[in-house]
Design a protein around this motif. Structure first.
Motif, PDB file in Angstrom:
ATOM      1  N   ASP A  18      95.025  17.514  88.653  1.00 59.12           N
ATOM      2  CA  ASP A  18      95.558  18.195  87.802  1.00 59.12           C
ATOM      3  C   ASP A  18      95.616  16.706  86.406  1.00 59.12           C
ATOM      4  N   CYS A  19      96.002  17.091  85.210  1.00 59.42           N
ATOM      5  CA  CYS A  19      95.070  16.131  84.069  1.00 59.42           C
ATOM      6  C   CYS A  19      97.220  16.104  83.128  1.00 59.42           C
ATOM      7  N   SER A  20      97.677  14.939  82.983  1.00 57.89           N
ATOM      8  CA  SER A  20      99.278  15.610  82.308  1.00 57.89           C
ATOM      9  C   SER A  20      99.092  16.140  81.035  1.00 57.89           C
ATOM     10  N   GLU A  21     100.216  16.313  80.273  1.00 63.94           N
ATOM     11  CA  GLU A  21     100.437  17.281  79.532  1.00 63.94           C
ATOM     12  C   GLU A  21      99.161  16.324  77.510  1.00 63.94           C
ATOM     13  N   LYS A  22      98.839  17.244  77.381  1.00 65.59           N
ATOM     14  CA  LYS A  22      98.329  16.571  76.302  1.00 65.59           C
ATOM     15  C   LYS A  22      96.619  15.998  76.799  1.00 65.59           C
ATOM     16  N   LEU A  23      96.503  15.708  77.263  1.00 68.47           N
ATOM     17  CA  LEU A  23      95.254  15.915  78.324  1.00 68.47           C
ATOM     18  C   LEU A  23      94.186  16.904  78.834  1.00 68.47           C
ATOM     19  N   PHE A  24      92.655  16.376  78.799  1.00 73.17           N
ATOM     20  CA  PHE A  24      91.941  17.109  79.066  1.00 73.17           C
ATOM     21  C   PHE A  24      90.940  17.728  80.589  1.00 73.17           C
ATOM     22  N   LYS A  25      90.361  18.292  80.845  1.00 71.52           N
ATOM     23  CA  LYS A  25      89.806  18.246  82.181  1.00 71.52           C
ATOM     24  C   LYS A  25      88.796  17.877  81.732  1.00 71.52           C
TER      25      LYS A  25
END
Length: 109
Positions: A18-25
């Motif tokens: 998963d990606c951290s908050e505020k980032l998109f996969k």
């Protein structure tokens, strides 16, 4: 490049599920992105945190593809209007097909 299903983080140089908050996969480049790549016409979808080709209605929220922010937004930015037929943010002249621009809500209605 990270394997499919994993996304590279520039913060700690690791591949993560998963990606951290505020980032998109970004599944094309297998990276966590603050802004989805415009070369692939992708937009950041706020609920799934995925970079998507088309913005849709999720959780009873109508989302529009905003070319200014590269995100799916409930309200368009920069004087654009949300077109519910195309689910894109468009200029006032692109509120067509019987739709009229409503400046109060920045929507084609």
């Amino acid at each position: 490049k990270c394997p499919n299903g994993y996304y590279g983080s520039t913060v700690n140089n690791t591949c993560n599920i998963d990606c951290s908050e505020k980032l998109f996969k970004d599944s094309i480049n297998n990276l966590c992105q603050e802004i989805c790549p415009s070369a692939n016409y992708l937009f950041g979808e706020p609920f799934s945190r995925n970079c998507v080709l088309n913005c849709s209605a999720n959780y009873n929220t109508l989302l529009f593809a905003d070319p200014n922010t590269r995100k799916c937004a409930s309200v368009c930015s920069g004087g654009l209007y949300g077109n519910p037929l195309t689910r894109t943010c468009v200029s006032i002249s692109s509120c067509t097909g019987g739709l009229l621009a409503d400046p109060k809500y920045s929507l084609c209605v």
